[in-house]
Design an enzyme around this catalytic site. Sequence first.
Site, mmCIF file in Angstrom:
data_model
loop_
_atom_site.group_PDB
_atom_site.id
_atom_site.type_symbol
_atom_site.label_atom_id
_atom_site.label_comp_id
_atom_site.label_asym_id
_atom_site.label_seq_id
_atom_site.Cartn_x
_atom_site.Cartn_y
_atom_site.Cartn_z
ATOM 1 N N CYS A 170 0.795 -1.229 0.000
ATOM 2 C CA CYS A 170 0.000 0.000 0.000
ATOM 3 C C CYS A 170 0.826 1.277 0.000
ATOM 4 O O CYS A 170 0.276 2.365 0.026
ATOM 5 C CB CYS A 170 -0.967 -0.022 1.180
ATOM 6 S SG CYS A 170 -2.126 -1.385 0.992
ATOM 7 N N HIS A 215 -1.683 8.179 6.235
ATOM 8 C CA HIS A 215 -2.280 6.994 5.608
ATOM 9 C C HIS A 215 -3.712 6.852 6.151
ATOM 10 O O HIS A 215 -4.646 6.676 5.387
ATOM 11 C CB HIS A 215 -1.414 5.780 5.958
ATOM 12 C CG HIS A 215 -1.653 4.566 5.141
ATOM 13 N ND1 HIS A 215 -1.884 4.608 3.785
ATOM 14 C CD2 HIS A 215 -1.684 3.250 5.485
ATOM 15 C CE1 HIS A 215 -2.046 3.361 3.338
ATOM 16 N NE2 HIS A 215 -1.938 2.533 4.345
ATOM 17 N N HIS A 275 -9.804 3.034 0.860
ATOM 18 C CA HIS A 275 -8.391 2.729 0.676
ATOM 19 C C HIS A 275 -8.209 2.145 -0.723
ATOM 20 O O HIS A 275 -8.609 1.018 -0.989
ATOM 21 C CB HIS A 275 -7.941 1.735 1.748
ATOM 22 C CG HIS A 275 -6.468 1.475 1.757
ATOM 23 N ND1 HIS A 275 -5.615 1.958 0.791
ATOM 24 C CD2 HIS A 275 -5.689 0.773 2.625
ATOM 25 C CE1 HIS A 275 -4.377 1.570 1.057
ATOM 26 N NE2 HIS A 275 -4.401 0.847 2.170
#
Lengths: 184, 387
Positions: free
Chosen positions: B155, B279, B313
């Site tokens: 990620c 994040h 996400h």
Amino acid sequence: MRNVQGAITIRNHQVILQGEILFQRDQSMPNVQFFSELYRELKLAYPKFFKMDPLAKLGFLAAELLLSPLSAEDKEEMKIFLACSHSSIESDTMFQNTISDESDYYPSPSLFVYTLPNIVIGEIAIRHKIYGENSLQLTSPLNFNSIIKTLHKQIKWEENRYALIGYLDYYNDKYEAEFYLIHS
Amino acid sequence: MGHNQGVNIVADCIVNSLGFNTQEVLDQMRAGKLGMREVKGITLSEPTAMVSQIDRVRWNQIWDQTNDMPSREQFTFFEQLMIFVIQKVVDTAQIDPKQENILFLFSTTKGNIELLDSNLKHNFDAERVHIWESAELVTQHFQNSNQPIILSNACISGTQALVLGKSILENQPYEHLIVVGADLVTPFVVAGFQSFKALSPTPCRPFDLNRNGLNIGEGAAAVVLSKTKKGIVSIENGAVTNDANHISGPSRTGEGLYRALTKTLKSVDLSEISFINAHGTATLYNDEMESIAFRRANLLHLPVNSYKGYFGHTLGAAGLIESILSAHALEQGIIFPTLGFQELGISEPLDIVTTERNCNKPFALKTASGFGGCNVVLLIKKGGKDA
């Protein structure tokens, strides 16, 4: 390539370290058994090894042989730049098989985590306490010859630093790893 | 290359649940719009999942209305997204993607992973599940003959692509880089995160006391990075590290992120930083880890936001999409609120942004962390540098 301090290849059930055959087994042996026998030959006490997928086992073993002579200080800020072709396809296929059929549905987090190709870098970093820059790149198998040079070119060198650069792949029961230890 | 010209973002395009170009996404965010929807039957185990998806009907219309696009049927949805965003940025930047001094840099985690599902009917060659196949098809479509770089570092890939892109432009003889990120909402990924019990059944709530997991999103983005053209921001610095701690759990001490922050901020005046776009996935452990790393790096005075509450996400595309949005926020002198956040639910007293703020400081930080223990920090600066 400049400043190569170590090189290892693992393919066809043969481990070649610094140009010399270190370990080999008959090619009829299943791959995972070969990885386990190499693990035992190295007398490692690291049970987490057996939880890894084949790609991670392969990278872990290649790194182990190259990095074991280094000190903790040498390894702390080391860079790890690896490439592979077929990503985590082995674990991807296994995971897909656990979610395709309603009557046989059993996805597990311990398998899912290996559906990322960079997990092998995580395993190497944990084993050797390496906190430095890390990168996993994908490339066509036809590009095998140039990818290691491409990774080498991407590294921003700092004084007195080590880097682990290499290619590894596991697909359709075929595998190979070619890693280099570089010192700036 | 010894001369310090700077590396600038000169064109960008985002496609996700909120829009089909960057401006649409920015407008929807400023209006407080939410891209997540409850969708039925994605996986066999759960009746619904809260996901952030691109409207496929609208997508097909937009593709067909866009000039000079190839036939949609030749490409998977994943590849279509990449081709679309690339076409937009090369048009905006007025560069010719065929040129030898242009390199493609892709970031994705799962590419065409749907093609592994034997229940899915499609006409594509099974080989397209290999990401290099897709990436090479896309570069061939644009007639670029350089071997593309493909990052697949979980990620952090999208943000890391910008850090790597800067380094490539500074050290290799390319003039422009086309950086592309894309990932899809698939049964594969949703089932995987369900097995981790990491998904929230409701819109996610980054840094909130009642956060209970993330929402999977899909999206694509592209930027043109250039060392000769001026842009809205320049890539100033960046660092990638590893926690050396756990393959799926974030470090309890935020070690890797802390180290990446320290390296990136070595010669930066912290009072010049407008905000940190974290994040902020809204899982218990990620957000807590980030708060610890920010405290250790002496950043508790900085406003912090997360965009995951708007569009979930988006995995390997997330860092690129969020960096682009942060670049525009910086350029416009605003700081986006953290949609979904109400009450502080982390151990450190972070200044989580809850309503849009104005700030004209020149720098912003983007951070991301991922499976495999990887972390990245990116520092961008308003205005770009003179080429």
